[in-house]
Design a protein around this motif. Structure first.
Motif, PDB file in Angstrom:
ATOM      1  N   ARG A  18      -7.320 -26.805   2.854  1.00 46.83           N
ATOM      2  CA  ARG A  18      -7.886 -27.000   1.518  1.00 46.83           C
ATOM      3  C   ARG A  18      -9.038 -28.003   1.584  1.00 46.83           C
ATOM      4  NH1 ARG A  18      -5.717 -26.109  -3.538  1.00 46.83           N
ATOM      5  NH2 ARG A  18      -3.744 -25.521  -2.539  1.00 46.83           N
ATOM      6  N   LEU A  19     -10.139 -27.682   0.905  1.00 43.57           N
ATOM      7  CA  LEU A  19     -11.315 -28.552   0.892  1.00 43.57           C
ATOM      8  C   LEU A  19     -11.381 -29.349  -0.398  1.00 43.57           C
ATOM      9  CD1 LEU A  19     -14.023 -26.088   2.271  1.00 43.57           C
ATOM     10  CD2 LEU A  19     -12.906 -27.952   3.513  1.00 43.57           C
ATOM     11  N   ARG A  20     -11.724 -30.613  -0.256  1.00 47.26           N
ATOM     12  CA  ARG A  20     -12.031 -31.449  -1.416  1.00 47.26           C
ATOM     13  C   ARG A  20     -13.466 -31.907  -1.266  1.00 47.26           C
ATOM     14  NH1 ARG A  20     -11.833 -36.785  -2.926  1.00 47.26           N
ATOM     15  NH2 ARG A  20     -11.032 -37.448  -0.895  1.00 47.26           N
ATOM     16  N   VAL A  66     -22.742 -33.702 -12.381  1.00 49.24           N
ATOM     17  CA  VAL A  66     -21.901 -33.620 -11.179  1.00 49.24           C
ATOM     18  C   VAL A  66     -20.973 -32.415 -11.261  1.00 49.24           C
ATOM     19  CG1 VAL A  66     -20.099 -34.784  -9.845  1.00 49.24           C
ATOM     20  CG2 VAL A  66     -22.030 -36.087 -10.714  1.00 49.24           C
ATOM     21  N   ALA A  67     -20.455 -32.142 -12.459  1.00 48.66           N
ATOM     22  CA  ALA A  67     -19.567 -30.992 -12.632  1.00 48.66           C
ATOM     23  C   ALA A  67     -20.304 -29.682 -12.354  1.00 48.66           C
ATOM     24  CB  ALA A  67     -18.984 -30.984 -14.043  1.00 48.66           C
ATOM     25  N   VAL A  68     -21.547 -29.601 -12.801  1.00 46.56           N
ATOM     26  CA  VAL A  68     -22.364 -28.408 -12.527  1.00 46.56           C
ATOM     27  C   VAL A  68     -22.588 -28.267 -11.031  1.00 46.56           C
ATOM     28  CG1 VAL A  68     -24.663 -27.393 -12.802  1.00 46.56           C
ATOM     29  CG2 VAL A  68     -23.477 -28.352 -14.785  1.00 46.56           C
ATOM     30  N   LEU A  69     -22.914 -29.396 -10.388  1.00 47.24           N
ATOM     31  CA  LEU A  69     -23.102 -29.389  -8.941  1.00 47.24           C
ATOM     32  C   LEU A  69     -21.846 -28.927  -8.225  1.00 47.24           C
ATOM     33  CD1 LEU A  69     -24.608 -30.215  -6.297  1.00 47.24           C
ATOM     34  CD2 LEU A  69     -23.690 -32.522  -6.647  1.00 47.24           C
ATOM     35  N   TYR A  70     -20.705 -29.458  -8.644  1.00 50.00           N
ATOM     36  CA  TYR A  70     -19.427 -29.100  -8.035  1.00 50.00           C
ATOM     37  C   TYR A  70     -19.138 -27.613  -8.195  1.00 50.00           C
ATOM     38  CZ  TYR A  70     -14.359 -28.617  -7.634  1.00 50.00           C
ATOM     39  OH  TYR A  70     -13.101 -28.187  -7.295  1.00 50.00           O
ATOM     40  N   ASP A  71     -19.385 -27.094  -9.397  1.00 47.10           N
ATOM     41  CA  ASP A  71     -19.098 -25.684  -9.653  1.00 47.10           C
ATOM     42  C   ASP A  71     -19.964 -24.784  -8.779  1.00 47.10           C
ATOM     43  OD1 ASP A  71     -17.720 -23.638 -11.350  1.00 47.10           O
ATOM     44  OD2 ASP A  71     -19.780 -23.170 -11.898  1.00 47.10           O
ATOM     45  N   ARG A  72     -21.248 -25.124  -8.655  1.00 43.62           N
ATOM     46  CA  ARG A  72     -22.144 -24.324  -7.810  1.00 43.62           C
ATOM     47  C   ARG A  72     -21.732 -24.412  -6.347  1.00 43.62           C
ATOM     48  NH1 ARG A  72     -27.932 -26.276 -10.430  1.00 43.62           N
ATOM     49  NH2 ARG A  72     -27.789 -25.070 -12.372  1.00 43.62           N
ATOM     50  N   LEU A  73     -21.396 -25.616  -5.917  1.00 50.42           N
ATOM     51  CA  LEU A  73     -20.988 -25.821  -4.528  1.00 50.42           C
ATOM     52  C   LEU A  73     -19.713 -25.048  -4.216  1.00 50.42           C
ATOM     53  CD1 LEU A  73     -21.467 -27.514  -1.877  1.00 50.42           C
ATOM     54  CD2 LEU A  73     -19.870 -29.174  -2.847  1.00 50.42           C
ATOM     55  N   ARG A  74     -18.744 -25.149  -5.104  1.00 50.16           N
ATOM     56  CA  ARG A  74     -17.476 -24.457  -4.891  1.00 50.16           C
ATOM     57  C   ARG A  74     -17.666 -22.946  -4.871  1.00 50.16           C
ATOM     58  NH1 ARG A  74     -12.821 -25.299  -9.275  1.00 50.16           N
ATOM     59  NH2 ARG A  74     -14.446 -24.322 -10.526  1.00 50.16           N
ATOM     60  N   THR A  75     -18.482 -22.443  -5.788  1.00 54.04           N
ATOM     61  CA  THR A  75     -18.722 -21.003  -5.842  1.00 54.04           C
ATOM     62  C   THR A  75     -19.397 -20.507  -4.569  1.00 54.04           C
ATOM     63  OG1 THR A  75     -18.928 -21.069  -8.260  1.00 54.04           O
ATOM     64  CG2 THR A  75     -19.880 -19.171  -7.120  1.00 54.04           C
ATOM     65  N   GLN A  76     -20.416 -21.233  -4.095  1.00 51.05           N
ATOM     66  CA  GLN A  76     -21.127 -20.823  -2.892  1.00 51.05           C
ATOM     67  C   GLN A  76     -20.230 -20.916  -1.665  1.00 51.05           C
ATOM     68  OE1 GLN A  76     -24.433 -19.538  -2.745  1.00 51.05           O
ATOM     69  NE2 GLN A  76     -23.509 -18.926  -0.811  1.00 51.05           N
ATOM     70  N   TYR A  93     -23.415 -27.877   3.548  1.00 51.04           N
ATOM     71  CA  TYR A  93     -22.187 -28.424   2.978  1.00 51.04           C
ATOM     72  C   TYR A  93     -21.738 -29.755   3.574  1.00 51.04           C
ATOM     73  CZ  TYR A  93     -21.740 -23.603   1.299  1.00 51.04           C
ATOM     74  OH  TYR A  93     -21.966 -22.389   0.717  1.00 51.04           O
ATOM     75  N   ARG A  94     -22.175 -30.068   4.746  1.00 48.55           N
ATOM     76  CA  ARG A  94     -21.623 -31.169   5.521  1.00 48.55           C
ATOM     77  C   ARG A  94     -21.477 -32.475   4.735  1.00 48.55           C
ATOM     78  NH1 ARG A  94     -21.555 -31.616  11.117  1.00 48.55           N
ATOM     79  NH2 ARG A  94     -21.190 -33.729  11.901  1.00 48.55           N
ATOM     80  N   ASP A  95     -22.531 -32.855   4.018  1.00 47.46           N
ATOM     81  CA  ASP A  95     -22.520 -34.136   3.315  1.00 47.46           C
ATOM     82  C   ASP A  95     -21.731 -34.099   2.012  1.00 47.46           C
ATOM     83  OD1 ASP A  95     -24.067 -35.248   5.314  1.00 47.46           O
ATOM     84  OD2 ASP A  95     -25.964 -34.825   4.292  1.00 47.46           O
ATOM     85  N   ASP A  96     -21.286 -32.926   1.599  1.00 54.90           N
ATOM     86  CA  ASP A  96     -20.554 -32.799   0.337  1.00 54.90           C
ATOM     87  C   ASP A  96     -19.049 -32.582   0.539  1.00 54.90           C
ATOM     88  OD1 ASP A  96     -22.708 -32.980  -1.614  1.00 54.90           O
ATOM     89  OD2 ASP A  96     -23.423 -31.099  -0.763  1.00 54.90           O
ATOM     90  N   ILE A  97     -18.598 -32.566   1.781  1.00 55.50           N
ATOM     91  CA  ILE A  97     -17.168 -32.412   2.051  1.00 55.50           C
ATOM     92  C   ILE A  97     -16.544 -33.795   2.159  1.00 55.50           C
ATOM     93  CG2 ILE A  97     -15.422 -31.531   3.633  1.00 55.50           C
ATOM     94  CD1 ILE A  97     -16.970 -29.339   2.197  1.00 55.50           C
ATOM     95  N   ALA A  98     -15.609 -34.102   1.256  1.00 58.32           N
ATOM     96  CA  ALA A  98     -14.937 -35.401   1.277  1.00 58.32           C
ATOM     97  C   ALA A  98     -13.666 -35.358   2.117  1.00 58.32           C
ATOM     98  CB  ALA A  98     -14.599 -35.840  -0.145  1.00 58.32           C
ATOM     99  N   GLU A  99     -12.984 -34.208   2.123  1.00 52.57           N
ATOM    100  CA  GLU A  99     -11.703 -34.127   2.841  1.00 52.57           C
ATOM    101  C   GLU A  99     -11.389 -32.685   3.198  1.00 52.57           C
ATOM    102  OE1 GLU A  99      -7.018 -35.492   2.213  1.00 52.57           O
ATOM    103  OE2 GLU A  99      -8.349 -35.275   0.486  1.00 52.57           O
ATOM    104  N   VAL A 100     -10.861 -32.507   4.394  1.00 57.15           N
ATOM    105  CA  VAL A 100     -10.289 -31.232   4.820  1.00 57.15           C
ATOM    106  C   VAL A 100      -8.787 -31.462   4.959  1.00 57.15           C
ATOM    107  CG1 VAL A 100     -10.312 -29.377   6.519  1.00 57.15           C
ATOM    108  CG2 VAL A 100     -12.395 -30.704   6.101  1.00 57.15           C
ATOM    109  N   ARG A 101      -8.045 -30.894   4.041  1.00 53.73           N
ATOM    110  CA  ARG A 101      -6.599 -31.137   4.010  1.00 53.73           C
ATOM    111  C   ARG A 101      -5.844 -29.984   4.676  1.00 53.73           C
ATOM    112  NH1 ARG A 101      -4.532 -34.507  -0.104  1.00 53.73           N
ATOM    113  NH2 ARG A 101      -2.745 -33.101  -0.304  1.00 53.73           N
ATOM    114  N   ILE A 102      -4.967 -30.329   5.598  1.00 54.89           N
ATOM    115  CA  ILE A 102      -3.994 -29.358   6.089  1.00 54.89           C
ATOM    116  C   ILE A 102      -2.702 -29.632   5.342  1.00 54.89           C
ATOM    117  CG2 ILE A 102      -2.749 -28.442   8.066  1.00 54.89           C
ATOM    118  CD1 ILE A 102      -4.924 -29.498   9.873  1.00 54.89           C
ATOM    119  N   GLU A 103      -2.241 -28.651   4.585  1.00 54.15           N
ATOM    120  CA  GLU A 103      -1.030 -28.823   3.783  1.00 54.15           C
ATOM    121  C   GLU A 103       0.093 -27.959   4.332  1.00 54.15           C
ATOM    122  OE1 GLU A 103      -3.100 -29.786  -0.548  1.00 54.15           O
ATOM    123  OE2 GLU A 103      -1.915 -27.953  -0.285  1.00 54.15           O
TER     124      GLU A 103
END
Length: 232
Positions: free
Chosen positions: A215-217, A49-59, A125-135
């Motif tokens: 900010r994306l989570r 999952v960490a590898v997946l997250y890193d690739r997703l975040r980088t892309q 990306y649609r299915d991998d976005i858990a939250e769009v935060r406005i801070e």
């Protein structure tokens, strides 16, 4: 003769005890092996999952940079590798102490947000976005107030600013088709002065601290949290 019989009985007793202890040791060993295997499986899950997250975040970071790089200076904005987009030109976003969006910031959001949505709601990306935060963030000061009073007042101000921003982008005609998705994924978070921007000397940069961030989570973080929770 009786002494020999007693001796034999004692030997049989100790043999049975030693057999029992050996059996228990085997049980404990098997239990330990099972736990080790389960732990290794969980570690592999977290690693994957960490590898997946890193690739997703980088892309995602690369796609956001490619889309918005020509506009960032004009907007007084910056994109960070943690998938936050920061608008920190206070002359463009809010008047001092106010929560109503300036016309300039409304124009920026009307230009920025539909393009932002097009990227994060794409099939990639649609299915991998858990939250769009406005801070919402403020500086630490408030004229004539103590440090604690300033923090509380700025908390209310930052929350009002994020709600104003959320209300504006949610009602843009250009994202009307994704309103249901937005309501499920977007949150408004006022953080007062808890995360100030500091200059090279470590002092607070009050102007840049007054900012709004998108900010994306990703869902990968939720998956890791679930795996860790199941290990407890």
């Amino acid at each position: 003769m009786r002494s020999n019989e007693e001796h034999i009985e004692q030997e049989e007793h100790w043999v049975s005890v030693s057999d029992l202890m050996a059996g228990l040791m085997m049980v404990f060993l098997l239990v330990a092996i099972v736990f080790m295997v389960d732990a290794e499986i969980e570690r592999n899950k977290i690693r994957d999952v960490a590898v997946l997250y890193d690739r997703l975040r980088t892309q995602l970071y690369q796609d956001l940079q490619e889309e918005f790089a020509p506009d960032l200076e004009r907007w007084g904005a910056e994109i960070n590798p943690d998938l936050s987009i920061r608008f920190n030109d206070e002359d463009l976003i809010f008047d001092r102490g106010e929560h109503d969006l300036k016309p300039a910031f409304r124009n920026i959001l009307a230009e920025f947000f539909p393009r932002y949505m097009r990227i994060i709601t794409s099939e990639k990306y649609r299915d991998d976005i858990a939250e769009v935060r406005i801070e919402g963030h403020t500086s630490s000061g408030w004229l004539g107030r103590t440090e604690d009073e300033a923090y509380i007042l700025n908390m209310g101000l930052s929350q009002e600013r994020t709600r104003s921003t959320l209300a504006y982008v949610l009602n843009l005609d250009t994202v009307a088709g994704e309103k249901s998705w937005l309501k499920e994924h977007m949150t408004a978070n006022g953080l007062s002065s808890s995360k100030p921007i500091r200059d090279a000397s470590g002092e607070e940069d009050s102007n840049r601290s007054r900012r709004v961030e998108f900010r994306l989570r990703t869902d990968a973080e939720s998956r890791i949290a679930t795996i860790l929770e199941n290990q407890r």
